[in-house]
Design a protein around this motif. Structure first.
Motif, mmCIF file in Angstrom:
data_model
loop_
_atom_site.group_PDB
_atom_site.id
_atom_site.type_symbol
_atom_site.label_atom_id
_atom_site.label_comp_id
_atom_site.label_asym_id
_atom_site.label_seq_id
_atom_site.Cartn_x
_atom_site.Cartn_y
_atom_site.Cartn_z
ATOM 1 N N THR A 1 -25.405 -10.717 -0.988
ATOM 2 C CA THR A 1 -24.196 -9.929 -0.764
ATOM 3 C C THR A 1 -24.451 -8.485 -1.174
ATOM 4 O O THR A 1 -24.892 -8.222 -2.300
ATOM 5 C CB THR A 1 -23.008 -10.491 -1.575
ATOM 6 N N VAL A 2 -24.191 -7.566 -0.266
ATOM 7 C CA VAL A 2 -24.291 -6.138 -0.562
ATOM 8 C C VAL A 2 -22.893 -5.551 -0.488
ATOM 9 O O VAL A 2 -22.157 -5.786 0.481
ATOM 10 C CB VAL A 2 -25.208 -5.422 0.446
ATOM 11 N N VAL A 3 -22.511 -4.815 -1.529
ATOM 12 C CA VAL A 3 -21.172 -4.247 -1.618
ATOM 13 C C VAL A 3 -21.275 -2.738 -1.789
ATOM 14 O O VAL A 3 -22.103 -2.246 -2.564
ATOM 15 C CB VAL A 3 -20.396 -4.858 -2.803
ATOM 16 N N ARG A 4 -20.425 -2.018 -1.072
ATOM 17 C CA ARG A 4 -20.360 -0.569 -1.279
ATOM 18 C C ARG A 4 -19.486 -0.292 -2.500
ATOM 19 O O ARG A 4 -18.297 -0.652 -2.538
ATOM 20 C CB ARG A 4 -19.756 0.120 -0.058
ATOM 21 N N ALA A 5 -20.053 0.337 -3.507
ATOM 22 C CA ALA A 5 -19.308 0.674 -4.714
ATOM 23 C C ALA A 5 -18.429 1.899 -4.470
ATOM 24 O O ALA A 5 -18.556 2.588 -3.447
ATOM 25 C CB ALA A 5 -20.273 0.938 -5.863
ATOM 26 N N ARG A 6 -17.554 2.162 -5.420
ATOM 27 C CA ARG A 6 -16.635 3.299 -5.266
ATOM 28 C C ARG A 6 -17.381 4.615 -5.180
ATOM 29 O O ARG A 6 -16.900 5.575 -4.558
ATOM 30 C CB ARG A 6 -15.650 3.323 -6.431
ATOM 31 N N ASP A 7 -18.544 4.702 -5.806
ATOM 32 C CA ASP A 7 -19.319 5.941 -5.753
ATOM 33 C C ASP A 7 -20.195 6.013 -4.509
ATOM 34 O O ASP A 7 -20.998 6.931 -4.349
ATOM 35 C CB ASP A 7 -20.177 6.084 -7.010
ATOM 36 N N GLY A 8 -20.055 5.027 -3.621
ATOM 37 C CA GLY A 8 -20.819 5.021 -2.384
ATOM 38 C C GLY A 8 -22.154 4.316 -2.470
ATOM 39 O O GLY A 8 -22.848 4.159 -1.467
ATOM 40 N N ALA A 9 -22.530 3.877 -3.671
ATOM 41 C CA ALA A 9 -23.810 3.194 -3.854
ATOM 42 C C ALA A 9 -23.764 1.798 -3.240
ATOM 43 O O ALA A 9 -22.712 1.144 -3.211
ATOM 44 C CB ALA A 9 -24.157 3.101 -5.335
ATOM 45 N N LEU A 10 -24.903 1.335 -2.776
ATOM 46 C CA LEU A 10 -25.033 -0.022 -2.259
ATOM 47 C C LEU A 10 -25.543 -0.920 -3.382
ATOM 48 O O LEU A 10 -26.643 -0.718 -3.904
ATOM 49 C CB LEU A 10 -25.992 -0.059 -1.071
ATOM 50 N N VAL A 11 -24.727 -1.905 -3.738
ATOM 51 C CA VAL A 11 -25.008 -2.763 -4.887
ATOM 52 C C VAL A 11 -25.349 -4.166 -4.402
ATOM 53 O O VAL A 11 -24.594 -4.773 -3.626
ATOM 54 C CB VAL A 11 -23.802 -2.828 -5.840
ATOM 55 N N GLY A 12 -26.482 -4.689 -4.850
ATOM 56 C CA GLY A 12 -26.896 -6.035 -4.499
ATOM 57 C C GLY A 12 -26.314 -7.062 -5.457
ATOM 58 O O GLY A 12 -26.401 -6.904 -6.674
ATOM 59 N N ARG A 13 -25.719 -8.098 -4.906
ATOM 60 C CA ARG A 13 -25.133 -9.175 -5.707
ATOM 61 C C ARG A 13 -25.649 -10.519 -5.209
ATOM 62 O O ARG A 13 -26.168 -10.626 -4.093
ATOM 63 C CB ARG A 13 -23.598 -9.140 -5.639
ATOM 64 N N ASN A 14 -25.487 -11.528 -6.057
ATOM 65 C CA ASN A 14 -25.834 -12.886 -5.650
ATOM 66 C C ASN A 14 -24.640 -13.790 -5.899
ATOM 67 O O ASN A 14 -24.235 -13.992 -7.041
ATOM 68 C CB ASN A 14 -27.053 -13.397 -6.421
ATOM 69 N N THR A 15 -24.053 -14.307 -4.804
ATOM 70 C CA THR A 15 -22.928 -15.236 -4.930
ATOM 71 C C THR A 15 -23.363 -16.677 -4.698
ATOM 72 O O THR A 15 -22.554 -17.591 -4.791
ATOM 73 C CB THR A 15 -21.801 -14.872 -3.941
ATOM 74 N N ASP A 16 -24.659 -16.893 -4.400
ATOM 75 C CA ASP A 16 -25.163 -18.241 -4.168
ATOM 76 C C ASP A 16 -25.088 -19.102 -5.431
ATOM 77 O O ASP A 16 -24.813 -20.302 -5.353
ATOM 78 C CB ASP A 16 -26.606 -18.200 -3.673
#
Length: 283
Positions: A89-104
């Motif tokens: 899962t990649v989420v756009r943060a409020r500062d515009g950064a692309l943050v990698g997450r793992n929801t598996d």
């Protein structure tokens, strides 16, 4: 414009994620879209560069073969994704950064929470497969106090994965070890928690079957197959014939999607409709 998220992969036509997220969007009546996008490995960097400039894009789910390849193109990673070494899962943060997450990890553990809330004398998981999904499963179960037996075609790869992700005394075995029947006499499993998990694509539609003889499963084991197509696999059917409880891949898929949905759209998925959703996904 309408906010949207996507699932990317190669191939992508088989993904059930648009059906899941679209179902929740309709139930909630929110202005949002969730799409599937075919992205080949050579296009991954340019895809993310393009999406950075789209303020309506909330992020994406990444499926095979992008869960590790996507990491160099992200701005930062949450601690769990960094530990697993895979991003779904990649989420756009409020500062515009692309943050990698793992929801598996959360998705895999969700249907086990009732069992794991209890106290056990011993917990053991036999995990079949050493790919990206196995990384999340090993990480999650090792934190829940499981001794892991990791089986794969390449035992050196299995050992390296355990050494990287799991603390404590764990074991590896060739996948072929579980294909033939055994007359092993299991000890008393009263008060124990035993899992047998297919973390491989074997048994998926179009893939070879998974060779597993259920004489290797201790009495009272729970069989868990992460394959979603078909949801009713030969692996699970044989486990039921052996009198064991089963968990199918839709459970993990829906669980991980619910976490991602809240990241993307800022609202909880309406899980009270899970039964209806599962019926749709099974057709």
């Amino acid at each position: 414009m309408i906010p949207y998220a996507e699932v990317i992969g190669d191939p992508i036509a088989q993904s059930k994620s648009p059906a899941i997220h679209g179902f929740w969007i309709d139930k909630l009546g929110i202005e949002a879209e969730y799409r599937a996008r075919h992205v080949i490995p050579a296009e991954l960097e340019s895809y993310l560069a393009e999406r950075r400039g789209d303020t309506d894009w909330r992020g994406c789910n990444a499926t095979m073969p992008h869960k590790q390849a996507i990491i160099p193109f992200l701005d930062r990673m949450e601690p769990l994704a960094k530990r697993v070494g895979a991003v779904n899962t990649v989420v756009r943060a409020r500062d515009g950064a692309l943050v990698g997450r793992n929801t598996d990890v959360a998705g895999f553990l969700e249907p086990l929470r009732g069992e794991l809330s209890g106290t056990h004398y011993f917990r053991m998981a036999r995990i079949l497969g050493t790919g990206g999904a196995a990384r999340a499963i090993v990480t999650g179960l090792s934190k829940e106090g499981f001794t892991v037996v990791l089986a794969g075609r390449d035992t050196d790869k299995a050992r390296a994965l355990l050494d990287e992700l799991a603390e404590g005394d764990h074991h590896v075995a060739p996948l072929s070890h579980f294909a033939a029947a055994t007359d092993f006499d299991f000890d008393d499993r009263e008060g124990c928690c035993d899992l047998v998990i297919n973390a491989s694509p074997l048994g998926m539609r179009g893939q070879p079957p998974l060779p597993f003889d259920w004489s290797h499963a201790p009495p009272g084991s729970i069989a868990y197959d992460i394959v979603t197509d078909p949801a009713e696999t030969d692996f699970l059917n044989a486990a039921r014939d052996a009198g064991l409880k089963t968990i199918d891949g839709l459970s993990m898929l829906i669980g991980q999607a619910a976490v991602a949905f809240e990241y993307f759209f800022g609202i909880e998925a309406p899980r009270e409709f899970d039964s209806e959703l599962r019926e749709r996904l099974m057709t």
